[in-house]
Design a protein around this motif. Structure first.
Motif, PDB file in Angstrom:
ATOM      1  N   ASP A 166      51.950  53.894  35.284  1.00 19.49           N
ATOM      2  CA  ASP A 166      51.273  53.121  34.228  1.00 19.49           C
ATOM      3  C   ASP A 166      51.612  51.652  34.467  1.00 19.49           C
ATOM      4  O   ASP A 166      52.051  50.948  33.572  1.00 19.49           O
TER       5      ASP A 166
ATOM      6  N   ASP B 291      57.999  51.051  29.920  1.00 12.52           N
ATOM      7  CA  ASP B 291      57.109  52.192  29.693  1.00 12.52           C
ATOM      8  C   ASP B 291      57.203  53.211  30.827  1.00 12.52           C
ATOM      9  O   ASP B 291      56.284  53.393  31.618  1.00 12.52           O
TER      10      ASP B 291
ATOM     11  N   ASN C 282      52.843  46.146  31.041  1.00 13.67           N
ATOM     12  CA  ASN C 282      54.114  46.841  31.213  1.00 13.67           C
ATOM     13  C   ASN C 282      55.064  46.101  32.142  1.00 13.67           C
ATOM     14  O   ASN C 282      56.018  46.677  32.649  1.00 13.67           O
TER      15      ASN C 282
HETATM   16 MG    MG Z   1      52.172  54.125  29.159  1.00 15.85          MG
END
Ligand code: MG
Ligand code: GN1
Length: 343
Positions: free
Chosen positions: A204, A222, A209
């Motif tokens: 991700d 994350d 992030n």
């Molecule tokens: Mg995520």
């Protein structure tokens, strides 16, 4: 829906099981899946999260992956997970399953991509991959099988269109046609996936992030989706999010376009970090990187469109047509994404 007062109270109670002296607690960050809170405590700021169990049915395996990666990295490139006062990584109470992280001091996501931001984020991702090259992917669990798999995502879209529970499909015929027109990307993704090395990935790796302190990309956040897979999906997610200055759900069609300078900056940073280091990307991985931005953008467009048709059941939304805007913005972005053999 965004977390309400009841959720903040739940988070306050949970935070008290991770640290003493809990003071202010508030909703935090922009995730679409888990609920995230910031808790000021006597031991410093903690990021406290309630896991979304319908997305992550096996939080123990998710946590084991996170702990394995944190150990291997010796704390580099990621925040520090904080155990509960009883010693466990996960806290189960009547309101859900919770875990905590130490807040990275002075670091936050950047609102807008610039060439400097894109390059720094690319470099951090390259560094992260380099450091993970020595971690055996078999040591981690594939917690969400087929997570990056456009073929599976297109099949899910077709099933949603067939069921059409809210009669939304007719209103998005153009978007469904674009998803079908992208079927060659499904074949390309399957071919590349079969040829690249199996690696430990973030899965991700979008710009939101990445935490920055000034111009420096400090760490990724994350880590729910760290699992075995292929690195090019991470590079693609960073290209999808850092090669454009548009928000993921930007309703303005003029903005969701890939900027060649930003796109190049992500790749330059990524390759720079791995240049001359052992265990770096193989030729097949480098080839896959050349397609990764388009592949992830396509996959993400299909996922948002599916959720719109299914009635906004997967991604949290804060306004009625947000998933539709997200899908449209990703399809627009896809149209400007380079498809090249040069990573
Ligand atoms: Mg995520
Ligand atoms: C979700 O948790 P969050 O909001 O960072 C999703 C990603 C998507 C992303 C789109 C487990 O991530 O795959 O790329 O939204 N995570 C999961 O922004 O589905």
């Amino acid at each position: 829906m965004l977390p309400g007062d009841g959720a903040v109270e739940d988070a306050r109670r949970a935070a008290g099981r991770f640290a003493v002296g809990v003071e202010a607690v508030r909703s935090f960050g922009g995730g679409h899946i888990n609920e995230t809170f910031l808790a000021a405590t006597a031991a410093g700021d903690l990021v406290v999260q309630r896991l979304n169990l319908s997305v992550f049915p096996d939080p123990v395996a998710v946590t084991a992956n996170i702990v394995a990666v944190h150990r291997h990295l010796a704390g580099a490139c990621m925040p520090e997970p904080v155990p509960a006062l009883d010693g466990g990584w996960l806290l189960r109470d009547g309101s859900g399953v919770w875990r905590a992280w130490r807040r990275v001091p002075g670091a936050a996501p950047v609102g807008l991509s610039t060439p400097g931001v894109a390059r720094a984020a690319g470099r951090l991702l390259g560094e992260f991959h380099h450091r993970l090259a020595g971690l055996d992917p078999a040591a981690l669990t594939e917690t969400l099988p087929g997570f990056h798999d456009p073929g599976r995502r297109l099949a899910a879209l077709r099933a949603a269109v067939a069921a059409d529970p809210l009669r939304r499909a007719a209103g998005v015929a153009a978007e469904i046609a674009r998803a079908e027109a992208g079927a060659p990307l499904v074949i390309l993704a399957a071919d590349l996936s079969a040829r690249v090395r199996r690696r430990v990935c973030h899965y991700d790796a979008k710009l939101d992030n990445v935490l920055f302190a000034g111009a420096t990309a400090v760490c990724l956040v994350d880590f729910d989706t760290v699992m075995p897979g292929a690195w090019f999906w991470d590079v693609g997610d960073l290209l999808r999010s850092a090669a454009s200055t548009a928000a993921e759900d930007d309703p303005d069609p003029r903005r969701a376009v890939a900027d060649p300078a930003l796109y190049r900056a992500v790749l330059d940073g990524y390759h720079e970090a791995q240049e001359g280091r052992p265990d770096g990307p193989t030729p097949a991985e480098r080839e896959a990187v050349g397609y990764a931005g388009a592949l992830v953008t396509y996959e993400q467009a299909v996922r948002f469109l599916t959720d719109w048709i299914e009635g906004d059941v997967y991604y949290r939304t804060s306004r009625p047509e947000q998933n539709l805007d997200r899908a449209r913005a990703q399809f627009r972005l896809l149209a400007s994404m380079p498809l090249s053999r040069i990573g």
